[in-house]
Write an enzyme that holds these catalytic residues in place. Structure first.
Site, PDB file in Angstrom:
ATOM      1  N   ASN A 197       0.875  -1.175   0.000  1.00 12.76           N
ATOM      2  CA  ASN A 197       0.000   0.000   0.000  1.00 12.76           C
ATOM      3  C   ASN A 197       0.910   1.223   0.000  1.00 12.76           C
ATOM      4  OD1 ASN A 197      -1.810   2.021   0.441  1.00 12.76           O
ATOM      5  ND2 ASN A 197      -2.443   1.350   2.493  1.00 12.76           N
TER       6      ASN A 197
ATOM      7  N   LYS B 200       0.102   4.252  -0.398  1.00  9.97           N
ATOM      8  CA  LYS B 200      -0.551   5.470   0.137  1.00  9.97           C
ATOM      9  C   LYS B 200      -0.255   6.658  -0.792  1.00  9.97           C
ATOM     10  CE  LYS B 200      -0.345   3.311   4.622  1.00  9.97           C
ATOM     11  NZ  LYS B 200      -0.341   3.431   6.074  1.00  9.97           N
TER      12      LYS B 200
ATOM     13  N   HIS C 226      -9.663   1.120   4.452  1.00  7.55           N
ATOM     14  CA  HIS C 226      -8.423   1.329   5.215  1.00  7.55           C
ATOM     15  C   HIS C 226      -8.714   2.305   6.356  1.00  7.55           C
ATOM     16  CE1 HIS C 226      -4.409   2.616   6.275  1.00  7.55           C
ATOM     17  NE2 HIS C 226      -3.974   1.495   5.701  1.00  7.55           N
TER      18      HIS C 226
ATOM     19  N   GLU D  40      -7.166   4.732   7.479  1.00  2.00           N
ATOM     20  CA  GLU D  40      -6.951   6.155   7.160  1.00  2.00           C
ATOM     21  C   GLU D  40      -8.162   6.715   6.425  1.00  2.00           C
ATOM     22  OE1 GLU D  40      -3.098   5.661   5.299  1.00  2.00           O
ATOM     23  OE2 GLU D  40      -2.292   5.098   7.257  1.00  2.00           O
TER      24      GLU D  40
ATOM     25  N   GLU E 134      -5.945  -5.030  10.409  1.00  3.61           N
ATOM     26  CA  GLU E 134      -4.931  -4.007  10.667  1.00  3.61           C
ATOM     27  C   GLU E 134      -5.304  -3.248  11.937  1.00  3.61           C
ATOM     28  OE1 GLU E 134      -2.672  -2.741   6.900  1.00  3.61           O
ATOM     29  OE2 GLU E 134      -4.504  -1.595   6.970  1.00  3.61           O
TER      30      GLU E 134
ATOM     31  N   GLY F 207       1.970   2.141  10.876  1.00  7.72           N
ATOM     32  CA  GLY F 207       2.952   3.217  10.764  1.00  7.72           C
ATOM     33  C   GLY F 207       3.605   3.595  12.086  1.00  7.72           C
TER      34      GLY F 207
ATOM     35  N   SER G 260       2.880  -2.237  10.527  1.00 10.25           N
ATOM     36  CA  SER G 260       4.317  -2.283  10.819  1.00 10.25           C
ATOM     37  C   SER G 260       4.964  -3.614  10.435  1.00 10.25           C
ATOM     38  CB  SER G 260       4.576  -1.953  12.298  1.00 10.25           C
ATOM     39  OG  SER G 260       4.137  -0.637  12.579  1.00 10.25           O
TER      40      SER G 260
HETATM   41  P1  PGA Z   1       2.510   0.204   7.757  1.00 13.81           P
HETATM   42  O1  PGA Z   1       1.085   0.456   7.028  1.00 13.81           O
HETATM   43  O2  PGA Z   1       3.069  -1.071   7.187  1.00 13.81           O
HETATM   44  O3  PGA Z   1       3.315   1.421   7.387  1.00 13.81           O
HETATM   45  O4  PGA Z   1       2.226   0.099   9.210  1.00 13.81           O
HETATM   46  C1  PGA Z   1       0.196  -0.611   6.797  1.00 13.81           C
HETATM   47  C2  PGA Z   1      -1.066  -0.087   6.160  1.00 13.81           C
HETATM   48  O5  PGA Z   1      -1.462   1.053   6.431  1.00 13.81           O
HETATM   49  O6  PGA Z   1      -1.717  -0.802   5.361  1.00 13.81           O
END
Ligand code: PGA
Length: 244
Positions: free
Chosen positions: A7, A9, A93, A95, A161, A167, A206
């Site tokens: 992803n 982003k 997601h 976000e 998730e 993140g 992460s």
């Molecule tokens: P990350 O993000 O691996 O940076 O924690 C995962 C995601 O948002 O799908």
């Protein structure tokens, strides 16, 4: 079969994506036991899809609108994602849910629209830190998955998730992941028609080459949805190799 999904982003300009694809492809060999997908930002979907066309890497959207066209400034439809070369779409997601007010209601319509346009939905679910601390994790997962009762049986992938692990460098514990994944699988069995087959449940939050082997050892984990580490072609190639 295992699944590794990048992803990206809102990262990368065109030349950075070109460099990524070159470096990743130099290191990547398709494996019959791994499905690899990359979800670039919209402006990079076509060039990334073109780079990977003959290399068995799927390209996904990061979001899509439920209507096929119309007066929705700033949105992109499932039809348009398919038109530029996507075969799937990340939906829900955290976000999108937290920063852009995406509701379960809207997600039910998006999952249906993705199915109608032959895009595989990768539905993200997961609790916030406060919800976990209040002991509400399984209730949250239950509510987020319940939209599938309204969409009808549809092939899909799910990503668990935990929002607090995205993140942050804070990966969920093995026991937390096992509990959540077992719950998700049980809920999916009650929602899905038997002819849909098993739904892969990926872990996200992460994920790095350092922790992915341990995650892949968890029998309930079908693969990873990867943000930060997927922006580095060497790390992403390593993750794909680890899944093979
Ligand atoms: P990350 O993000 O691996 O940076 O924690 C995962 C995601 O948002 O799908």
């Amino acid at each position: 079969m295992r699944f590794v999904v990048a992803n990206w982003k809102m990262n990368f300009l065109s030349d950075q994506a070109r460099d990524f694809c070159e470096a990743f492809l130099a290191d990547y060999t398709a494996s019959p036991s791994v499905t690899t997908a990359i979800a670039p930002p919209f402006h990079l979907i076509r060039p990334v899809a073109d780079s990977f066309r003959s290399r068995q890497v799927r390209v996904f959207g990061q979001n899509g609108h439920a209507d096929p066209k119309g007066a929705f400034t700033g949105e992109i439809s499932m039809a348009q994602l398919q038109d530029v070369g996507c075969s799937g779409v990340i939906l829900g997601h955290s976000e999108r849910r937290q920063l852009f007010g995406e509701t379960d209601e809207a997600l039910a319509a998006k999952v249906k629209a993705a199915r109608d346009w032959n895009l595989l939905p990768l539905l993200c679910v997961g609790e916030t830190l406060e919800e976990r601390q209040r002991g509400q994790t399984l209730d949250v997962l239950d509510r987020q998955l319940s939209i599938l009762a309204r969409t009808g049986p549809t092939p899909l992938w799910v990503a668990y998730e935990p929002v607090w692990a995205i993140g942050t460098g804070l990966r969920a514990e093995v026991a937390q992941i096992r509990e959540a994944h077992a719950f998700i699988q049980a809920k999916l069995r009650t929602l899905m028609a038997p002819n849909i087959g098993p739904v892969p449940v990926l872990y996200g939050g992460s994920v790095t080459p350092e922790n992915f082997p341990e995650l892949l050892d968890i029998p309930e984990v079908a693969g990873g949805l990867v943000g930060g580490a997927s922006l580095d072609p060497a790390k992403f190639a390593t993750l794909v190799k680890q899944a093979g």
